[in-house]
Design an enzyme around this catalytic site. Structure first.
Site, PDB file in Angstrom:
ATOM      1  N   ASN A  32       0.832  -1.224   0.000  1.00 11.69           N
ATOM      2  CA  ASN A  32       0.000   0.000   0.000  1.00 11.69           C
ATOM      3  C   ASN A  32       0.859   1.263   0.000  1.00 11.69           C
ATOM      4  O   ASN A  32       0.343   2.359   0.117  1.00 11.69           O
ATOM      5  CB  ASN A  32      -0.986  -0.001   1.182  1.00 11.69           C
ATOM      6  N   LEU A  33       2.162   1.095  -0.097  1.00 12.30           N
ATOM      7  CA  LEU A  33       3.152   2.195  -0.176  1.00 12.30           C
ATOM      8  C   LEU A  33       3.145   3.083   1.072  1.00 12.30           C
ATOM      9  O   LEU A  33       3.610   4.214   1.029  1.00 12.30           O
ATOM     10  CB  LEU A  33       2.951   3.029  -1.453  1.00 12.30           C
ATOM     11  N   TYR A 144       5.015  -5.475  19.353  1.00  9.06           N
ATOM     12  CA  TYR A 144       5.565  -5.944  18.066  1.00  9.06           C
ATOM     13  C   TYR A 144       5.843  -7.454  18.140  1.00  9.06           C
ATOM     14  O   TYR A 144       5.411  -8.228  17.278  1.00  9.06           O
ATOM     15  CB  TYR A 144       6.846  -5.165  17.753  1.00  9.06           C
ATOM     16  N   VAL A 186      21.031   0.669  14.851  1.00 13.20           N
ATOM     17  CA  VAL A 186      22.288   1.050  15.511  1.00 13.20           C
ATOM     18  C   VAL A 186      23.509   1.116  14.578  1.00 13.20           C
ATOM     19  O   VAL A 186      24.277   2.090  14.648  1.00 13.20           O
ATOM     20  CB  VAL A 186      22.542   0.176  16.776  1.00 13.20           C
TER      21      VAL A 186
HETATM   22  N1  LIG Z   1      14.185  -4.523   9.323  1.00 10.05           N
HETATM   23  C1  LIG Z   1      14.326  -5.294  10.393  1.00 10.05           C
HETATM   24  O1  LIG Z   1      15.253  -5.109  11.220  1.00 10.05           O
HETATM   25  C2  LIG Z   1      13.379  -6.452  10.640  1.00 10.05           C
HETATM   26  C3  LIG Z   1      13.672  -7.349  11.673  1.00 10.05           C
HETATM   27  C4  LIG Z   1      12.801  -8.400  11.919  1.00 10.05           C
HETATM   28  C5  LIG Z   1      11.675  -8.569  11.132  1.00 10.05           C
HETATM   29  N2  LIG Z   1      11.392  -7.681  10.144  1.00 10.05           N
HETATM   30  C6  LIG Z   1      10.172  -7.881   9.362  1.00 10.05           C
HETATM   31  O2  LIG Z   1      10.483  -7.937   7.986  1.00 10.05           O
HETATM   32  C7  LIG Z   1       9.394  -7.405   7.224  1.00 10.05           C
HETATM   33  C8  LIG Z   1       9.892  -6.330   6.279  1.00 10.05           C
HETATM   34  O3  LIG Z   1      10.476  -5.291   7.065  1.00 10.05           O
HETATM   35  P1  LIG Z   1      11.185  -4.025   6.434  1.00 10.05           P
HETATM   36  O4  LIG Z   1      12.301  -3.702   7.349  1.00 10.05           O
HETATM   37  O5  LIG Z   1      11.462  -4.262   4.993  1.00 10.05           O
HETATM   38  O6  LIG Z   1      10.028  -2.934   6.621  1.00 10.05           O
HETATM   39  P2  LIG Z   1       9.454  -1.863   5.580  1.00 10.05           P
HETATM   40  O7  LIG Z   1       8.563  -0.955   6.377  1.00 10.05           O
HETATM   41  O8  LIG Z   1      10.545  -1.250   4.786  1.00 10.05           O
HETATM   42  O9  LIG Z   1       8.565  -2.760   4.618  1.00 10.05           O
HETATM   43  C9  LIG Z   1       7.225  -3.095   4.879  1.00 10.05           C
HETATM   44  C10 LIG Z   1       6.413  -2.816   3.614  1.00 10.05           C
HETATM   45  O10 LIG Z   1       5.050  -3.203   3.871  1.00 10.05           O
HETATM   46  C11 LIG Z   1       4.191  -2.199   3.338  1.00 10.05           C
HETATM   47  N3  LIG Z   1       2.949  -2.260   4.119  1.00 10.05           N
HETATM   48  C12 LIG Z   1       2.760  -1.914   5.410  1.00 10.05           C
HETATM   49  N4  LIG Z   1       1.483  -2.106   5.749  1.00 10.05           N
HETATM   50  C13 LIG Z   1       0.842  -2.589   4.647  1.00 10.05           C
HETATM   51  C14 LIG Z   1      -0.500  -2.985   4.382  1.00 10.05           C
HETATM   52  N5  LIG Z   1      -1.454  -2.893   5.324  1.00 10.05           N
HETATM   53  N6  LIG Z   1      -0.796  -3.440   3.156  1.00 10.05           N
HETATM   54  C15 LIG Z   1       0.154  -3.501   2.183  1.00 10.05           C
HETATM   55  N7  LIG Z   1       1.433  -3.148   2.376  1.00 10.05           N
HETATM   56  C16 LIG Z   1       1.764  -2.685   3.605  1.00 10.05           C
HETATM   57  C17 LIG Z   1       4.947  -0.891   3.514  1.00 10.05           C
HETATM   58  O11 LIG Z   1       4.499   0.116   2.624  1.00 10.05           O
HETATM   59  C18 LIG Z   1       6.390  -1.322   3.237  1.00 10.05           C
HETATM   60  O12 LIG Z   1       6.721  -1.171   1.867  1.00 10.05           O
HETATM   61  C19 LIG Z   1       8.352  -6.920   8.231  1.00 10.05           C
HETATM   62  O13 LIG Z   1       7.397  -7.939   8.394  1.00 10.05           O
HETATM   63  C20 LIG Z   1       9.164  -6.742   9.495  1.00 10.05           C
HETATM   64  O14 LIG Z   1       8.369  -6.844  10.652  1.00 10.05           O
HETATM   65  C21 LIG Z   1      12.221  -6.625   9.871  1.00 10.05           C
END
Ligand SMILES: NC(=O)c1ccc[n+]([C@@H]2O[C@H](COP(=O)([O-])OP(=O)(O)OC[C@H]3O[C@@H](n4cnc5c(N)ncnc54)[C@H](O)[C@@H]3O)[C@@H](O)[C@H]2O)c1
Length: 317
Positions: A32-33, A144, A186
Site C-alpha cells: 500500500n506504499l 511488536y 544502531v
Molecule cells: N528490518 C528489520 O530489522 C526487521 C527485523 C525483523 C523482522 N522484520 C520484518 O520484515 C518485514 C519487512 O520489514 P522491512 O524492514 O522491509 O520494513 P518496511 O517498512 O521497509 O517494509 C514493509 C512494507 O510493507 C508495506 N505495508 C505496510 N502495511 C501494509 C498494508 N497494510 N498493506 C500492504 N502493504 C503494507 C509498507 O508500505 C512497506 O513497503 C516486516 O514484516 C518486518 O516486521 C524486519
C-alpha cells in the site's frame, strides 16, 4: 516460479524482489506504499518482471485478485518494529494480525501451497539461555513481538489445518544497504553520527550484545525458504554475527578514523529500560535444514554503509 511478495516496496521486500527477478522468477508485489517505494525497482527496469499492485493486505478481495496464479507468497507487509507498534497499537494488531490472516486466507482460497513469513527475534523476549535456539521459551516484551508470535501461530494453524507449507523466519537485527534503504538502526546510526562529527552514543556500559544480519543474508534465507520442499509449520532463526554494542562502537569509530582522518568519540548514556542485555543466536537449524550461510560480516557491512552514505552526501552537494 511466480512469487507474490507482500511489502515488496519496502527495505527487505524490494531487495528480495530484485533477487527473485534475477533468479528468473516472475514477481507480483502487493504494497500500500505506506512505508515503501517501488522507484528503485522501476529504475532497474524490473517493473515488467515485477509488477506492483497497490493494495492493502487487509482488503481480502483485492489481495485475492493480486495473488491469483502465484506459486508461493513471501509475506513481509507489516507495521515493523517495536517503536511503531508501541505508538500505533491498533494499526499494529490490524496489519500484523488481521492482515496476516487475510494473506493466509487468500492462499487457502487460491490453493497456494507455500507462505514464508517474516518474524523477529522479538518473539523470544529476555533470553534465559544463550545462544538462543528455536526451542527457547517465547515471552515477547512488546506488542511488536506479540504480533509476530501471533503471526507465527497463524502460519502453523494454516499448515496444520490446510497443509499450506508455512515457514516463519525470525530475523535478528537487520542492517546493510538494500535496494531501498530507509532505516536508522544502531549500525547505520553509528556510521551517520561518526560522519556528522557527533559522538557515537551507547546506552549503558556497552556490554549488551545483539545478533546483526545483513539484508542480503535475510534475502538469502527467504529465497531458500521459498524454494524448499516438504517443510511446513517450521520456524528458523536468521542471524549473522553477534557483537557487543561497545565493541561495535569502537570498531566503527576506528574504521571511520582511518577512512576520514577525523577523530570519532564515544559517549555513554544511562541504559534504556526494557532492553534485553545479551542476545546471540544458534543458527544450526537453518544451516542444516535450508543450507543457509551468512556471507556478510558486520565490518564488511559497515564499509558498505559508509560508502553508501558518502555517495548520498556527494549527490546532495
Ligand atoms: N528490518 C528489520 O530489522 C526487521 C527485523 C525483523 C523482522 N522484520 C520484518 O520484515 C518485514 C519487512 O520489514 P522491512 O524492514 O522491509 O520494513 P518496511 O517498512 O521497509 O517494509 C514493509 C512494507 O510493507 C508495506 N505495508 C505496510 N502495511 C501494509 C498494508 N497494510 N498493506 C500492504 N502493504 C503494507 C509498507 O508500505 C512497506 O513497503 C516486516 O514484516 C518486518 O516486521 C524486519
Amino acid at each position: 516460479m511466480k512469487i507474490a511478495v507482500t511489502g515488496g516496496a519496502g527495505y527487505i521486500g524490494s531487495t528480495l524482489v530484485k533477487r527473485l527477478v534475477e533468479g528468473g522468477n516472475q514477481v507480483v508485489s502487493v504494497d500500500n506504499l505506506m512505508n515503501g517505494d517501488y522507484g528503485p525497482l522501476r529504475a532497474l527496469g524490473m517493473s515488467e518482471k515485477a509488477t506492483l499492485h497497490v493494495a492493502d493486505i487487509r482488503d481480502g478481495k483485492r489481495i485475492e485478485e493480486s495473488l491469483a496464479g502465484s506459486d508461493a507468497i513471501a509475506h513481509l507487509a507489516a507495521l515493523p518494529g517495536l517503536v511503531k507498534c508501541r505508538e500505533r497499537p491498533e494499526e499494529a494488531v490490524s496489519i500484523n494480525l488481521y492482515g496476516t490472516q487475510q494473506v493466509l486466507e487468500a492462499a487457502r482460497r487460491l490453493d497456494i501451497g507455500k507462505v514464508v513469513f517474516c518474524s523477529s527475534a522479538a518473539v523470544y523476549g529476555k533470553p534465559v539461555e544463550l545462544p538462543v535456539t528455536e526451542s527457547h521459551p517465547l515471552r515477547p516484551l512488546n506488542l511488536y513481538g506479540v504480533t509476530k508470535l501471533a503471526g507465527e501461530k497463524l502460519m502453523e494453524l494454516y499448515f496444520d489445518n490446510y497443509g499450506i507449507e508455512t515457514i516463519s523466519l525470525r530475523f535478528g537485527n537487520v542492517f546493510g544497504v538494500g535496494l531501498f534503504t530507509h532505516y536508522d538502526t544502531v549500525i547505520p546510526r553509528f556510521v551517520r553520527m561518526g560522519l556528522d562529527g557527533e559522538s557515537l552514543t551507547i546506552y549503558g556500559d556497552g556490554t549488551s550484545s545483539r545478533d546483526f544480519v545483513h539484508v542480503e543474508d535475510v534475502v538469502q534465507a527467504m529465497a531458500l525458504s521459498l524454494a524448499s520442499k516438504g517443510l511446513g509449520g517450521e520456524v528458523y532463526n536468521v542471524g549473522g554475527e553477534t557483537m557487543e554494542i561497545g565493541a561495535l562502537a569502537r570498531r566503527v569509530a576506528e574504521f571511520l578514523r582511518n577512512e576520514t582522518g577525523e577523530n570519532v568519540r564515544i559517549t555513554h548514556l544511562p541504559p534504556r529500560p526494557g532492553e534485553t542485555k545479551e542476545f546471540s543466536y544458534n543458527l544450526e537449524k537453518i544451516k542444516g535444514e535450508l543450507g543457509y550461510g551468512p556471507r556478510w560480516s558486520i565490518m564488511r557491512g559497515v564499509e558498505q554503509i559508509t560508502k553508501f552514505n558518502l555517495e548520498q552526501r556527494a549527490l546532495k552537494v
